[in-house]
Design an enzyme around this catalytic site. Structure first.
Site, PDB file in Angstrom:
ATOM      1  N   GLY B  45       0.871  -1.173   0.000  1.00 29.11           N
ATOM      2  CA  GLY B  45       0.000   0.000   0.000  1.00 29.11           C
ATOM      3  C   GLY B  45       0.898   1.209   0.000  1.00 29.11           C
ATOM      4  O   GLY B  45       1.993   1.163   0.549  1.00 29.11           O
ATOM      5  N   THR B  46       0.481   2.284  -0.620  1.00 28.41           N
ATOM      6  CA  THR B  46       1.425   3.371  -0.796  1.00 28.41           C
ATOM      7  C   THR B  46       1.160   4.596   0.068  1.00 28.41           C
ATOM      8  O   THR B  46       1.856   4.781   1.046  1.00 28.41           O
ATOM      9  CB  THR B  46       1.568   3.706  -2.285  1.00 28.41           C
ATOM     10  OG1 THR B  46       0.271   3.750  -2.847  1.00 28.41           O
ATOM     11  CG2 THR B  46       2.352   2.632  -2.987  1.00 28.41           C
ATOM     12  N   THR B  47       0.144   5.418  -0.215  1.00 29.13           N
ATOM     13  CA  THR B  47       0.026   6.645   0.579  1.00 29.13           C
ATOM     14  C   THR B  47      -1.266   6.714   1.384  1.00 29.13           C
ATOM     15  O   THR B  47      -2.350   6.574   0.833  1.00 29.13           O
ATOM     16  CB  THR B  47       0.109   7.879  -0.345  1.00 29.13           C
ATOM     17  OG1 THR B  47       1.309   7.783  -1.087  1.00 29.13           O
ATOM     18  CG2 THR B  47       0.105   9.167   0.452  1.00 29.13           C
ATOM     19  N   GLY B 180       3.760   5.922   4.097  1.00 26.66           N
ATOM     20  CA  GLY B 180       3.821   5.141   2.866  1.00 26.66           C
ATOM     21  C   GLY B 180       4.819   5.742   1.893  1.00 26.66           C
ATOM     22  O   GLY B 180       5.450   6.760   2.193  1.00 26.66           O
TER      23      GLY B 180
END
Lengths: 233, 269
Positions: B45-47, B180
């Site tokens: 998962g990123t941000t 993230g």
């Protein structure tokens, strides 16, 4: 030489009879609880002057629990039920937690305690599950101190004067009640066994409200209850 | 499932995790790789971000999960509701992070039902901290999970934001935080735009600006996908509960901001 004391012989019939009588005596001292199906779900009404010690509780998304009799015993059953439901919902999915499985577990547990322990549980419990929106039916299970299990339609009553309340509901219940009508009918049913009229201060009321998101269980606080009792009744 | 009879033995420990540890320890098994094994590529998962505004907190996340240089999912939801007054934003390896969010949600609900009362926000934040610490051995092997936790503190009457490190260290942030791969870019953006006591509309704008900036700078973070109609997830947590910001509203703000940016670009060029 000393004589070995012989254990008293009690026939199994007599033992079960004694235990059942003991349990029933304990339960009959307890105040009653009624549950009714209404248009948007299931209503539970208990005579309970305490606002802190509950007789009606949430088990899971669509499942509620009500117990009469000895508090510590039905409280134990309630917590076991929450554990059963949460473990099951976490291992599989939330939709796989059902009142039927829970009622069966209670029935097994109470049945075992009744036959194996010296003292049976002095409790009766209700497990109710509200239908989800797509067309399944409400379910109400009534489990007795000895593990006897019944499924009930439309309404159910447990506790000391349950028979009398059931007779009243048989004559007065009809399908499609609004929440106000259901609350008023439930309270009238409890009143049948009383010398006084119960007010919102003597009652614990909760619903499984189908229109709510995910967790359907909702307590109705005394102010809201007074309003429901007051409107048109 | 355990035999429920055996569950009757313990007196009211309200912790679901303790319950699993006693009765179904296999369900808490940690993911562990052989030491020295080649790290696998897993979806990340990123941000995610959280910021305080007048009524409480806003939590938001982009919708992309990234696996190396590939898109693993375009529609992942990174903000999960923990209970009526709090939420978790997951960042890091998606699998264990989502599992942690699910276990945390069950833990809070279980406590609430057994005790008949809610944990304090501080209590919830500490519980999450313990769960991140449980994950430390896996984190050492690359399975890092670092969520953001935010919620409305009923006792203090304010929104609060907590960030964590891999060892479960918990740090409270009073204004905003983002986590993230695009977290730093989102934080830079928030640093310029966040103000105390933002109204809801301004808070939404600031939130989306930050996500756009993160998607702009970070290859892992997904921007709004106008072709497929995929927009960031935004939730608000206030005194009256955990709420979704409707997708239409998010879409409108995104379009307005993109238009403004396009205009500014033209004016500069």
């Amino acid at each position: 030489m000393t004589a070995m004391p012989l254990p008293y012989y009690v026939s199994p019939e007599q033992m079960m009879k004694d235990k059942a009588e003991y349990a029933r005596k304990g339960i009959s001292r307890g105040r009653s609880i009624v549950t009714l199906e209404y248009r948007d779900g299931i209503l539970l009404v208990a005579e309970n002057p305490s606002t802190l010690l509950h007789k009606i509780s949430e088990i899971y998304d669509r499942i509620a629990f009500a117990g009469v009799g000895k508090y510590n015993e039905f409280e134990n059953l309630r917590i076991a039920g929450v554990r059963h439901a949460d473990v099951k919902g976490y291992s599989y999915s939330r939709g796989d937690v059902t009142a039927k499985a829970l009622a069966n577990a209670y029935s097994q547990a109470l049945g075992n305690i009744f036959t194996q322990d010296i003292k049976p549980f002095e409790v009766e419990v209700l497990v109710a599950e509200v239908a989800d929106v797509n067309g399944s039916n409400n379910e109400i299970y009534h489990i007795l101190y000895d593990g006897t299990i019944e499924d009930e339609k439309n309404y159910a009553a447990i506790g000391g004067q349950a028979d009398e309340i059931r007779r009243f509901l048989k004559d007065n219940y009809h399908e499609g009640l609004t929440i106000e009508a259901a609350v008023q009918l439930g309270v009238r049913a409890l009143n049948v066994t009383q010398n006084k009229t119960l007010t919102e201060k003597d009652l614990e009321v909760a619903v499984l409200d189908r229109t709510k998101e995910r967790r359907k269980f909702r307590r109705i606080p005394p102010e809201a209850l007074a309003q429901l009792l007051g409107s048109g009744g | 499932m355990d035999d429920p009879l055996r569950l009757f033995g313990e007196s009211g420990n309200p912790s679901f995790i303790d319950l699993l540890r006693c009765h179904s320890p296999h369900m808490l098994q940690r993911l562990e790789a052989e030491p020295g094994a080649e790290p696998l590529r897993m979806p990340h998962g990123t941000t995610v971000l959280a910021l305080r505004y007048r009524d409480g907190v806003v939590m938001a996340g982009d919708r992309q999960a990234t696996e190396g240089f590939q898109v693993a999912s375009r529609r992942i939801e990174k903000i999960s509701k923990s209970d009526d007054l709090s939420g978790v934003g997951i960042a890091g390896v998606a699998g264990p992070a989502m599992e942690m969010a699910r276990l945390f949600q069950t833990e809070l609900e279980h406590y609430e039902k057994v005790e008949g009362d809610n944990l304090s926000l501080e209590g919830k934040a500490n519980k999450l901290s313990q769960m991140i610490r449980m994950n430390l051995p896996a984190a050492m092997q690359g399975l890092v999970v670092v969520p953001i936790f935010a919620g409305f503190d009923e006792r203090m009457g304010v929104g609060r934001i907590f960030k964590y490190d891999v060892t479960g260290g918990k740090y409270e942030d009073t204004d905003y935080w983002a986590q993230g791969s695009g977290g730093k870019d989102a934080r830079d953006s928030l640093k310029k735009r966040w103000r105390r006591d933002l109204g809801r509309d301004d808070a939404l704008r600031v939130t989306i600006e930050a996500l756009l900036d993160a998607a702009d700078e970070d290859v892992g973070t997904g921007g709004p996908d106008l072709v497929r109609g995929i927009f960031p997830t935004i939730k608000t947590i206030t005194r009256s509960g955990f709420g979704d910001v409707p997708e239409d509203e998010i879409r409108r703000v995104v379009e307005t901001l993109l238009n403004e940016r396009a205009k500014a670009e033209k004016a500069n060029g």
